[in-house]
Design an enzyme around this catalytic site. Structure first.
Site, PDB file in Angstrom:
ATOM      1  N   GLU A  72       1.213  -1.117   0.035  1.00  0.00           N
ATOM      2  CA  GLU A  72      -0.022  -0.226  -0.255  1.00  0.00           C
ATOM      3  C   GLU A  72       1.191   0.748   0.135  1.00  0.00           C
ATOM      4  O   GLU A  72       0.514   1.993  -0.518  1.00  0.00           O
ATOM      5  CB  GLU A  72      -0.274  -0.302   1.353  1.00  0.00           C
ATOM      6  CG  GLU A  72      -1.862   1.440   1.711  1.00  0.00           C
ATOM      7  CD  GLU A  72      -3.350   0.739   1.830  1.00  0.00           C
ATOM      8  OE1 GLU A  72      -3.445  -0.373   1.675  1.00  0.00           O
ATOM      9  OE2 GLU A  72      -4.085   1.561   2.304  1.00  0.00           O
ATOM     10  N   GLU A 102     -11.169   0.364   8.339  1.00  0.00           N
ATOM     11  CA  GLU A 102     -10.892   0.192   7.159  1.00  0.00           C
ATOM     12  C   GLU A 102     -12.069  -0.359   6.837  1.00  0.00           C
ATOM     13  O   GLU A 102     -12.837  -0.147   5.293  1.00  0.00           O
ATOM     14  CB  GLU A 102     -10.373  -1.517   7.516  1.00  0.00           C
ATOM     15  CG  GLU A 102      -8.772  -1.663   7.828  1.00  0.00           C
ATOM     16  CD  GLU A 102      -7.835  -1.061   7.476  1.00  0.00           C
ATOM     17  OE1 GLU A 102      -8.209  -0.239   6.273  1.00  0.00           O
ATOM     18  OE2 GLU A 102      -6.868  -1.851   7.428  1.00  0.00           O
ATOM     19  N   GLU A 150     -13.342  10.348  10.359  1.00  0.00           N
ATOM     20  CA  GLU A 150     -13.563  10.118   9.032  1.00  0.00           C
ATOM     21  C   GLU A 150     -14.167  11.296   8.379  1.00  0.00           C
ATOM     22  O   GLU A 150     -13.571  11.198   6.944  1.00  0.00           O
ATOM     23  CB  GLU A 150     -14.148   8.854   8.926  1.00  0.00           C
ATOM     24  CG  GLU A 150     -13.153   8.020   8.570  1.00  0.00           C
ATOM     25  CD  GLU A 150     -12.305   7.350   8.403  1.00  0.00           C
ATOM     26  OE1 GLU A 150     -12.334   7.903   6.559  1.00  0.00           O
ATOM     27  OE2 GLU A 150     -11.256   6.562   7.931  1.00  0.00           O
TER      28      GLU A 150
HETATM   29  C1  HMH Z   1      -8.289   7.582   7.483  1.00  0.00           C
HETATM   30  N1  HMH Z   1      -9.523   6.055   6.837  1.00  0.00           N
HETATM   31  C2  HMH Z   1      -8.449   6.478   6.052  1.00  0.00           C
HETATM   32  N2  HMH Z   1      -7.465   6.467   5.457  1.00  0.00           N
HETATM   33  C3  HMH Z   1      -7.488   4.505   5.491  1.00  0.00           C
HETATM   34  N3  HMH Z   1      -6.242   4.802   4.756  1.00  0.00           N
HETATM   35  C4  HMH Z   1      -8.305   3.743   5.567  1.00  0.00           C
HETATM   36  C5  HMH Z   1      -9.164   4.505   6.376  1.00  0.00           C
HETATM   37  C6  HMH Z   1      -8.273   2.320   5.062  1.00  0.00           C
HETATM   38  O1  HMH Z   1      -7.078   2.188   5.565  1.00  0.00           O
END
Ligand code: HMH
Length: 210
Positions: free
Chosen positions: A88, A129, A199
């Site tokens: 990733e 996630e 989020e």
């Molecule tokens: C802010 N939330 C955020 N970034 C991510 N990459 C994920 C969740 C999932 O791993």
């Protein structure tokens, strides 16, 4: 195995904020193709930093699974998540390069930094996630008009295998919640709600509408 657990009960209770996190205007704009590329680039650069902070957090969850879990399969599930993070990080670097973003100059904005404080429990691990999985899976549903250059991004979190991984994390979380004290339950629900709020703030940051 997939029966309704505590986490789903809480998601139902906090439906509005959950929808706010998974159907944010930024995600909707990716789905309908109206996304502002500057917003996407901000998201990409900030999320690269978030994922870097997520790596040691994932490692800490792995240690906990090894020390505390009564089910051997749990460690393998978490290990799979940890192992995929290297790829990733490489993906973020390649993607940033494609868009002309210099990652070494990126600094975390407040909504990003604030989020780091929540990186501490299995509940948050799953919720973090799951929000991305649900958000990006929505973008690759039939009838969406995602710009072709964003397809790979959406598929990264919206794909079926990642969905199964999130389901496995959910099962582990629910199993552990069955044995939790009232105090621990309260904390877990609070953590879930906090993830949803952070989020939303994270997406907001990328839209520029702080
Ligand atoms: C802010 N939330 C955020 N970034 C991510 N990459 C994920 C969740 C999932 O791993």
């Amino acid at each position: 195995e997939d029966k309704i657990g505590m986490s789903e009960t809480w998601l139902r209770k906090h439906r509005l904020i959950y929808d706010g996190a998974t159907r944010h205007p930024l995600i909707i704009s990716i789905c309908d193709g109206t996304i502002n590329i500057a917003s996407f680039k901000t998201w990409l650069a900030q999320d690269y930093l978030f994922v870097r902070a997520f790596v040691p957090f994932a490692a800490s969850v792995l240690i906990k699974a090894w020390k505390e879990s009564d089910c051997r399969g749990d460690m393998e599930v978490i290990l799979g998540g940890v192992a995929s993070l290297e790829d990733e990080i490489s993906w973020f670097k390649a993607e940033a390069n494609k868009w002309g973003i210099s990652l070494s100059d990126v600094v975390p904005q407040p909504p990003n930094k604030n989020y780091y404080r929540l990186l501490e429990s299995l509940m948050t691990f799953w919720a973090i996630e799951a929000v991305y999985q649900e958000s990006f899976a929505h973008c690759i549903e039939e009838g969406s008009k995602i710009p072709p250059e964003l397809k790979e991004t959406c598929a990264r979190w919206g794909n079926e295998a990642f969905g199964k991984y999130c389901q496995s994390l959910l099962n582990i979380a629910n199993r552990r919640l069955q044995k939790a004290s009232d105090e621990e339950l309260k904390k877990a629900e609070f953590m879930l709600l906090s993830v949803l709020e952070h989020e939303v703030e994270f997406w907001n940051m990328s839209c520029g509408n702080k």
